[in-house]
Motif scaffolding. Structure first.
Motif, PDB file in Angstrom:
ATOM      1  N   GLY A 181       0.800  -1.219   0.000  1.00  0.00           N
ATOM      2  CA  GLY A 181       0.000   0.000   0.000  1.00  0.00           C
ATOM      3  C   GLY A 181       0.834   1.270   0.000  1.00  0.00           C
ATOM      4  N   GLY A 182       2.158   1.138  -0.062  1.00  0.00           N
ATOM      5  CA  GLY A 182       3.019   2.307  -0.170  1.00  0.00           C
ATOM      6  C   GLY A 182       3.604   2.810   1.133  1.00  0.00           C
ATOM      7  N   TYR A 183       3.538   2.003   2.199  1.00  0.00           N
ATOM      8  CA  TYR A 183       4.046   2.435   3.496  1.00  0.00           C
ATOM      9  C   TYR A 183       5.394   1.792   3.806  1.00  0.00           C
ATOM     10  CZ  TYR A 183      -0.764   3.967   4.113  1.00  0.00           C
ATOM     11  OH  TYR A 183      -1.984   4.575   3.943  1.00  0.00           O
ATOM     12  N   GLN A 184       6.190   2.481   4.631  1.00  0.00           N
ATOM     13  CA  GLN A 184       7.368   1.868   5.232  1.00  0.00           C
ATOM     14  C   GLN A 184       6.937   1.187   6.525  1.00  0.00           C
ATOM     15  OE1 GLN A 184      11.108   4.387   5.008  1.00  0.00           O
ATOM     16  NE2 GLN A 184       9.580   5.996   4.680  1.00  0.00           N
ATOM     17  N   VAL A 185       7.557   0.056   6.838  1.00  0.00           N
ATOM     18  CA  VAL A 185       7.106  -0.741   7.986  1.00  0.00           C
ATOM     19  C   VAL A 185       8.274  -1.040   8.915  1.00  0.00           C
ATOM     20  CG1 VAL A 185       6.032  -2.910   8.716  1.00  0.00           C
ATOM     21  CG2 VAL A 185       5.277  -1.792   6.602  1.00  0.00           C
ATOM     22  N   ARG A 186       8.040  -0.822  10.199  1.00  0.00           N
ATOM     23  CA  ARG A 186       8.946  -1.257  11.251  1.00  0.00           C
ATOM     24  C   ARG A 186       8.188  -2.241  12.133  1.00  0.00           C
ATOM     25  NH1 ARG A 186      13.388   2.562  11.541  1.00  0.00           N
ATOM     26  NH2 ARG A 186      13.984   1.662  13.545  1.00  0.00           N
ATOM     27  N   GLU A 187       8.916  -3.062  12.898  1.00  0.00           N
ATOM     28  CA  GLU A 187       8.270  -4.110  13.681  1.00  0.00           C
ATOM     29  C   GLU A 187       8.800  -4.133  15.113  1.00  0.00           C
ATOM     30  OE1 GLU A 187       8.681  -7.943  11.862  1.00  0.00           O
ATOM     31  OE2 GLU A 187       8.219  -7.203   9.836  1.00  0.00           O
ATOM     32  N   ALA A 188       7.925  -4.553  16.026  1.00  0.00           N
ATOM     33  CA  ALA A 188       8.314  -4.827  17.411  1.00  0.00           C
ATOM     34  C   ALA A 188       7.509  -6.027  17.873  1.00  0.00           C
ATOM     35  CB  ALA A 188       8.053  -3.623  18.306  1.00  0.00           C
ATOM     36  N   GLU A 189       8.157  -6.924  18.595  1.00  0.00           N
ATOM     37  CA  GLU A 189       7.505  -8.173  18.974  1.00  0.00           C
ATOM     38  C   GLU A 189       6.887  -8.148  20.361  1.00  0.00           C
ATOM     39  OE1 GLU A 189      11.490 -10.575  20.543  1.00  0.00           O
ATOM     40  OE2 GLU A 189      10.822 -10.779  18.461  1.00  0.00           O
ATOM     41  N   ASN A 190       7.059  -7.066  21.095  1.00  0.00           N
ATOM     42  CA  ASN A 190       6.395  -6.947  22.398  1.00  0.00           C
ATOM     43  C   ASN A 190       6.185  -5.471  22.719  1.00  0.00           C
ATOM     44  OD1 ASN A 190       8.782  -5.903  23.837  1.00  0.00           O
ATOM     45  ND2 ASN A 190       9.584  -7.994  23.697  1.00  0.00           N
ATOM     46  N   GLY A 191       5.481  -5.215  23.811  1.00  0.00           N
ATOM     47  CA  GLY A 191       5.115  -3.846  24.134  1.00  0.00           C
ATOM     48  C   GLY A 191       6.280  -2.988  24.555  1.00  0.00           C
ATOM     49  N   THR A 192       7.214  -3.546  25.306  1.00  0.00           N
ATOM     50  CA  THR A 192       8.368  -2.767  25.761  1.00  0.00           C
ATOM     51  C   THR A 192       9.195  -2.285  24.579  1.00  0.00           C
ATOM     52  OG1 THR A 192       8.443  -4.036  27.823  1.00  0.00           O
ATOM     53  CG2 THR A 192      10.434  -2.807  27.203  1.00  0.00           C
ATOM     54  N   LEU A 193       9.491  -3.203  23.653  1.00  0.00           N
ATOM     55  CA  LEU A 193      10.238  -2.819  22.449  1.00  0.00           C
ATOM     56  C   LEU A 193       9.432  -1.836  21.604  1.00  0.00           C
ATOM     57  CD1 LEU A 193      11.766  -6.260  21.380  1.00  0.00           C
ATOM     58  CD2 LEU A 193      12.962  -4.321  22.419  1.00  0.00           C
ATOM     59  N   GLY A 194       8.100  -2.027  21.587  1.00  0.00           N
ATOM     60  CA  GLY A 194       7.250  -1.124  20.819  1.00  0.00           C
ATOM     61  C   GLY A 194       7.311   0.306  21.325  1.00  0.00           C
ATOM     62  N   LEU A 195       7.235   0.489  22.640  1.00  0.00           N
ATOM     63  CA  LEU A 195       7.316   1.834  23.206  1.00  0.00           C
ATOM     64  C   LEU A 195       8.680   2.466  22.947  1.00  0.00           C
ATOM     65  CD1 LEU A 195       5.446   1.242  26.592  1.00  0.00           C
ATOM     66  CD2 LEU A 195       4.695   2.737  24.725  1.00  0.00           C
ATOM     67  N   GLN A 196       9.743   1.666  23.039  1.00  0.00           N
ATOM     68  CA  GLN A 196      11.073   2.189  22.742  1.00  0.00           C
ATOM     69  C   GLN A 196      11.168   2.617  21.279  1.00  0.00           C
ATOM     70  OE1 GLN A 196      13.720  -0.984  23.864  1.00  0.00           O
ATOM     71  NE2 GLN A 196      13.392  -0.698  26.055  1.00  0.00           N
ATOM     72  N   GLU A 197      10.599   1.808  20.398  1.00  0.00           N
ATOM     73  CA  GLU A 197      10.638   2.121  18.974  1.00  0.00           C
ATOM     74  C   GLU A 197       9.863   3.405  18.671  1.00  0.00           C
ATOM     75  OE1 GLU A 197      11.838   1.009  14.986  1.00  0.00           O
ATOM     76  OE2 GLU A 197      12.422   0.276  16.961  1.00  0.00           O
ATOM     77  N   ILE A 198       8.712   3.568  19.317  1.00  0.00           N
ATOM     78  CA  ILE A 198       7.922   4.783  19.113  1.00  0.00           C
ATOM     79  C   ILE A 198       8.713   6.009  19.555  1.00  0.00           C
ATOM     80  CG2 ILE A 198       5.824   6.024  19.793  1.00  0.00           C
ATOM     81  CD1 ILE A 198       4.557   3.202  20.249  1.00  0.00           C
ATOM     82  N   ALA A 199       9.375   5.887  20.710  1.00  0.00           N
ATOM     83  CA  ALA A 199      10.114   7.030  21.250  1.00  0.00           C
ATOM     84  C   ALA A 199      11.279   7.433  20.358  1.00  0.00           C
ATOM     85  CB  ALA A 199      10.625   6.699  22.651  1.00  0.00           C
ATOM     86  N   HIS A 200      11.973   6.448  19.789  1.00  0.00           N
ATOM     87  CA  HIS A 200      13.206   6.753  19.063  1.00  0.00           C
ATOM     88  C   HIS A 200      13.004   6.889  17.558  1.00  0.00           C
ATOM     89  CE1 HIS A 200      14.849   4.890  22.862  1.00  0.00           C
ATOM     90  NE2 HIS A 200      15.488   6.046  22.813  1.00  0.00           N
ATOM     91  N   ALA A 201      12.036   6.170  16.990  1.00  0.00           N
ATOM     92  CA  ALA A 201      11.851   6.209  15.534  1.00  0.00           C
ATOM     93  C   ALA A 201      10.734   7.150  15.101  1.00  0.00           C
ATOM     94  CB  ALA A 201      11.587   4.803  14.996  1.00  0.00           C
ATOM     95  N   ARG A 213      -5.396   4.653   6.214  1.00  0.00           N
ATOM     96  CA  ARG A 213      -5.510   5.967   5.569  1.00  0.00           C
ATOM     97  C   ARG A 213      -6.362   6.910   6.408  1.00  0.00           C
ATOM     98  NH1 ARG A 213      -6.007   2.663   0.879  1.00  0.00           N
ATOM     99  NH2 ARG A 213      -8.295   2.880   0.873  1.00  0.00           N
ATOM    100  N   ALA A 214      -7.432   6.371   7.009  1.00  0.00           N
ATOM    101  CA  ALA A 214      -8.340   7.203   7.797  1.00  0.00           C
ATOM    102  C   ALA A 214      -7.661   7.744   9.050  1.00  0.00           C
ATOM    103  CB  ALA A 214      -9.592   6.409   8.172  1.00  0.00           C
ATOM    104  N   ILE A 215      -6.918   6.903   9.789  1.00  0.00           N
ATOM    105  CA  ILE A 215      -6.299   7.395  11.018  1.00  0.00           C
ATOM    106  C   ILE A 215      -5.156   8.353  10.706  1.00  0.00           C
ATOM    107  CG2 ILE A 215      -6.980   5.373  12.361  1.00  0.00           C
ATOM    108  CD1 ILE A 215      -4.036   4.472  12.304  1.00  0.00           C
ATOM    109  N   LEU A 216      -4.462   8.143   9.577  1.00  0.00           N
ATOM    110  CA  LEU A 216      -3.380   9.060   9.220  1.00  0.00           C
ATOM    111  C   LEU A 216      -3.914  10.425   8.792  1.00  0.00           C
ATOM    112  CD1 LEU A 216      -0.799   6.791   7.358  1.00  0.00           C
ATOM    113  CD2 LEU A 216      -0.820   7.505   9.753  1.00  0.00           C
ATOM    114  N   ARG A 217      -5.114  10.453   8.220  1.00  0.00           N
ATOM    115  CA  ARG A 217      -5.713  11.746   7.866  1.00  0.00           C
ATOM    116  C   ARG A 217      -6.008  12.564   9.106  1.00  0.00           C
ATOM    117  NH1 ARG A 217      -8.611   8.835   3.788  1.00  0.00           N
ATOM    118  NH2 ARG A 217     -10.410   8.606   5.168  1.00  0.00           N
TER     119      ARG A 217
END
Length: 234
Positions: free
Chosen positions: A32-52, A121-125
């Protein structure tokens, strides 16, 4: 005339402990034209959100370390990044809990790729112009809203839960007066709106821990009879 550089594709972070689901989402979203990053648990996910600083989050609720609803609550303490919940949980109560915690949309598994892309698309708008930074620096104070850590001159400062909550509220409204009533309502509930003695005690403790001269604070200012402000300079 030089051509304009291409606008980078929005980045989405997938937080899901199932490798197969992450693989399916990557294929669908990249298609769909997006770049994708991944996290396998919540702790890594929060770290990824903060830094990326991704543009949007796709979040499973059933993670091995943190419940997805708790992740949303923590995230909403410092970021308005759009969140689409993608979960096998399909009860009304689960949906209400996630949406009340701050999710922007909710889609149950199994899902169709076209519907997923439409919801993304809706949430990004609806995405706000800018998200709060994960780390806020004021003078020699550093407040890491993602990790819930506070440092002064590089040294970690240990705050109680209420002290941290009070500081976080002032950080979120830094430069502005936060009224006594607003702080009391946020931290202790509507029944405590007249208990300004609570605030005096906690502000005294915050100044002792965070100010070089607690009696003449540079950052944690009082507006007499109104409330408190967090400012960059005294």
């Amino acid at each position: 005339m030089s051509s304009q550089p291409p606008i980078p594709a929005p980045t989405l972070l997938v937080i899901d402990d199932e490798r197969q689901i992450r693989r399916l989402l990557r294929v669908t979203l990249e298609g769909g034209g997006y770049q994708v990053r991944e996290a396998e648990n919540g702790t890594l996910g929060l770290q990824e959100i903060a830094h990326a600083a991704p543009d949007g989050i796709i979040l499973d609720l059933g993670l091995p370390d943190l419940d997805g609803t708790e992740i949303i609550r923590r995230l909403r303490e410092w970021s308005h990044v759009p969140v689409l919940v993608l979960s096998v949980r399909e009860t009304e109560d689960d949906k209400i809990a996630a949406l009340d915690a701050g999710a922007d949309d909710y889609l149950t598994k199994p899902f169709g790729g076209r519907e997923l892309l439409a919801r993304v698309r809706a949430i990004l708008r609806r995405m706000p112009a800018a998200n709060e930074p994960a780390v806020v620096r004021i003078g020699d104070l550093e407040v890491d809203l993602a990790a819930r850590q506070v440092r002064r001159a590089g040294q970690e400062v240990h705050l109680t839960a209420k002290e941290y909550a009070m500081l976080r509220l002032l950080v979120q409204h830094r430069g502005k007066v936060v009224t006594h009533r607003q702080i009391l309502r946020e931290l202790w509930g509507p029944a405590a709106e007249e208990r300004t003695d609570y605030l005096r005690v906690h502000m005294t403790h915050l100044r002792q821990k965070l100010e070089a001269e607690p009696a003449s604070p540079r950052h944690l200012k009082t507006d007499p009879g109104i409330g408190y402000r967090l400012v960059a300079e005294g």
